[in-house]
Design an enzyme around this catalytic site. Structure first.
Site, PDB file in Angstrom:
ATOM      1  CB  CYS A  72      -7.759   4.026  -8.405  1.00  0.00           C
ATOM      2  SG  CYS A  72      -8.334   5.152  -7.131  1.00  0.00           S
ATOM      3  NE  ARG A  85     -10.684   5.319  11.002  1.00  0.00           N
ATOM      4  CZ  ARG A  85     -10.658   6.445  10.294  1.00  0.00           C
ATOM      5  NH1 ARG A  85     -10.422   7.603  10.917  1.00  0.00           N
ATOM      6  NH2 ARG A  85     -10.866   6.422   8.992  1.00  0.00           N
TER       7      ARG A  85
END
Length: 286
Positions: free
Chosen positions: A110, A249
């Site tokens: 970005c 996770r």
């Protein structure tokens, strides 16, 4: 005053819910700054980042880009009194510094991460380190990684990178950009003359090609993230010998490439492990 207070500012916001303004209140946001990088007396560029670990950021970035090829080529690094400038003196690779500005690649960060040497620097590299790490150590490392992200928990606005070292210790850095966070943690290791050839890089963002390239430039054999891997990230990791682990996770993870570095033998909780691309190339990459 907390050590993180210098990185944040309080602003007044209108909190919206149920299609109406619920309250006007104070919120805490990240305060980034423009940091100027000078190399051998010439201004090289300015980078938007957190005003922390500026010396490590500069060294990590220059070594990631191949401008400084080895830490022994670094003569000095100094931070200005206000923290807004970093001055580096070093022996440099002039071809790579030219390429840095000749053809830039706008990365998937970005606009925070811009690099000019994504591919050329790693064509001659392959990570063949025969290290192994247990699933338990990876899960423990991820738990520690998540628990210690104070700035993220406070603002939701930073990325983090950690190096899990062979002796059980770790190095950590945070920044508004995931590329910056990696450059900072790599720079810390280089300035500390720490061997990273058997280290594991843990990151908060997705595993894209430029993340893999940065790891290869610092001889890191394994990258782990709770986020996803991209196709080019997987392809690059497979070709350059890097073990890529995503969606780490809880007690689950996906191993995309070079799974031989993850020791499954002594693990009692391996039911959540998915091998996408074991040691050889898989159909995923064809």
């Amino acid at each position: 005053m907390r050590h993180t207070d210098r990185f944040v500012k309080k602003v007044v916001i209108e909190r919206i819910g149920d299609q109406r303004v619920l309250a006007e209140e104070e919120d805490v946001v990240i305060k980034e700054e423009r940091i100027s990088l000078y190399l051998n007396g010439t201004k090289l560029m300015s980078m938007m980042s957190l005003p922390s670990d500026q010396d490590a950021h500069a060294v990590g970035f220059l070594m990631s880009e191949g401008v400084i090829e080895k830490i022994e080529d670094l003569k000095s690094v100094q931070i200005s009194s206000d923290g807004s400038s970093v001055y580096v003196e070093a022996l440099i690779n002039h071809e790579n510094i030219t390429n840095l500005f000749k053809e830039k690649t706008l990365t998937s960060g970005c606009c925070v991460g811009v690099t000019g040497n994504l591919e050329g620097n790693v064509l001659r590299k392959f990570i063949a380190t025969p290290m192994q790490i247990s699933l338990e150590r990876i899960w423990e490392g991820m738990e520690e990684f998540e628990m210690s992200s104070h700035l993220f928990h406070e603002t939701g606005c930073v990325h983090k990178a950690s190096l899990l070292l062979e002796d059980g210790s770790k190095i950590t850095a945070e920044d508004i950009g995931r590329h910056n966070a990696i450059d900072k943690v790599m720079g810390k290791a280089r300035l500390g003359r720490i061997d990273t050839e058997k280290a594991v890089l843990v990151v908060s963002g997705r595993l894209s090609m430029e993340m893999v390239v940065k790891a290869v430039m610092h001889n890191i054999p394994m990258i782990v993230s709770r986020a996803a891997a991209t196709f080019l990230g997987i392809k690059t990791a497979q070709e350059l010998g890097v073990t890529l682990v995503g969606f780490a996770r809880g007690e689950k993870m996906n191993i995309y490439t070079h799974s031989g570095r993850v020791d499954l033998r002594a693990c009692k909780r391996k039911r959540g492990v998915t091998l996408h691309a074991p040691n050889q190339s898989s159909s995923l990459l064809r």
